[in-house]
Write an enzyme that holds these catalytic residues in place. Structure first.
Site, PDB file in Angstrom:
ATOM      1  CG  ASP A  48      14.881  61.444  25.819  1.00 41.86           C
ATOM      2  OD1 ASP A  48      14.091  60.717  25.170  1.00 41.86           O
ATOM      3  OD2 ASP A  48      16.111  61.422  25.640  1.00 41.86           O
ATOM      4  CB  SER A  49       9.532  61.265  23.487  1.00 44.11           C
ATOM      5  OG  SER A  49       8.900  60.567  24.541  1.00 44.11           O
ATOM      6  CD  GLU A 194      13.456  55.129  18.949  1.00 50.84           C
ATOM      7  OE1 GLU A 194      13.858  55.226  20.117  1.00 50.84           O
ATOM      8  OE2 GLU A 194      12.880  56.057  18.347  1.00 50.84           O
TER       9      GLU A 194
HETATM   10  O1  KIV Z   1      11.630  58.969  24.961  1.00 46.87           O
HETATM   11  C1  KIV Z   1      10.933  58.058  24.499  1.00 46.87           C
HETATM   12  O2  KIV Z   1       9.724  58.205  24.284  1.00 46.87           O
HETATM   13  C2  KIV Z   1      11.580  56.792  24.182  1.00 46.87           C
HETATM   14  C3  KIV Z   1      10.759  55.752  23.506  1.00 46.87           C
HETATM   15  C4  KIV Z   1      10.523  56.117  22.115  1.00 46.87           C
HETATM   16  C5  KIV Z   1      11.334  54.398  23.648  1.00 46.87           C
HETATM   17  O3  KIV Z   1      12.717  56.616  24.465  1.00 46.87           O
END
Ligand code: KIV
Length: 297
Positions: A48-49, A194
């Protein structure tokens, strides 16, 4: 046809039992999925990043299941056509369940995860520990592999008061350990840790029998994950302490675009070799008089 990495195949990858550390990277579209596969990563996360590094939002809360399904489908199409001659298995494709897609009912949770699986995900990732167990069990009952995510969970940004390292106090570290054990016991095939102190990540890794995949969690986990745009240097506005940049693609892209703009403005682009022409007889039937004529008769 190439085989695919599977959830059971990921689940056994503990460094303590002799496995190599797992390599996971995010991807949000077909070309990045193909690059990640050609580079030999083990897992691709449609995170979701995407909200922050692709769609321009301040945090991850704005993206929906439909957004994640759209990007997951693009990544799956990229993987379907990537590197057919490689002898190793294709990366495992995991997609994030976005905020509010697994917080209300088990029925909604399973239906939302099903959209990601139908888009091509082999498993889903969700944030949180013991309070998410009911949803995790419902997903596993529906035969959907689940990856956990503990520590700095970006979907909790408001509850955490910002993007802050978690588990720094004794009690908080104990809570994280209890959450990790609960996720492993419930049947998660792996979990992301994280933004936690390396010591805490190491203890968790030693205490659970499924792989831990760290980001900002030090070297003692069973694998690492980074965001594609950070690794290759497309995202250059913020550089968190845990990111290592292996490329400078933003600078390369700006340089290429500036050169293109200069060539257009000076008339150097397109050149004769980059231009299509009519055959002379067709040109003649159209009443064009010689090469370079600008008007149709
Ligand atoms: O959404 C993302 O990129 C993540 C990673 C940072 C683990 O959850």
């Amino acid at each position: 046809m190439r085989s695919k990495f599977t959830a059971p195949g990921v689940r056994v990858r503990k460094v303590a039992t002799g496995s190599e550390p797992l390599v996971m990277v995010t991807a949000y579209d077909a070309p990045t999925a193909r690059m990640a596969d050609e580079a030999g990563v083990d897992l691709i996360l449609v995170g979701d990043s995407v909200a922050m590094v692709v769609l321009g939002y301040e945090d991850t809360l704005s993206v929906t299941v439909a957004d994640l399904a759209h990007h997951t489908a693009a990544v799956a199409r990229g993987l379907a056509t990537s590197a057919p001659d490689r002898s190793v298995a294709k990366p495992f494709l995991v997609a994030d369940l976005p905020w509010m897609s697994y917080h209300t009912t088990t029925v909604d949770t399973v239906n939302n995860a099903a959209q990601l699986v139908r888009a091509g995900a082999q498993g889903v990732k969700l944030e949180g520990g013991r309070k998410r167990l009911v949803m995790i069990e419902a997903l596993l009952d529906a035969e959907i592999p689940v990856m956990g995510h503990l520590g700095l969970t970006p979907q909790s940004i408001h509850a955490m008061g910002g993007f802050r390292v978690q588990g720094k106090e004794h009690g908080a570290a104990q809570e994280l350990l209890a959450d990790a054990k609960a996720l492993a016991a419930a049947g998660c095939f792996a979990m992301v840790l994280e933004g936690v102190p390396a010591e805490v990540a190491r203890v968790i890794t030693e205490s659970v029998d499924v792989p831990t995949i760290g980001i900002g969690a030090g070297p003692g986990t069973d694998g690492q994950v980074l965001v594609f745009h950070d690794v290759v240097g497309i995202e250059d506005r913020i550089l968190p302490k845990f990111v290592r940049r292996y490329g400078d693609l933003k600078a390369d892209a700006v340089e290429a675009l500036a050169a293109y703009a200069a060539d257009v403005r000076s008339g150097a682009f397109p050149s004769e070799g980059e231009t299509y022409h009519l055959c002379p007889d067709v040109a003649e039937t159209l009443g064009l008089y010689g090469a370079g004529s600008a008007s149709l008769a």
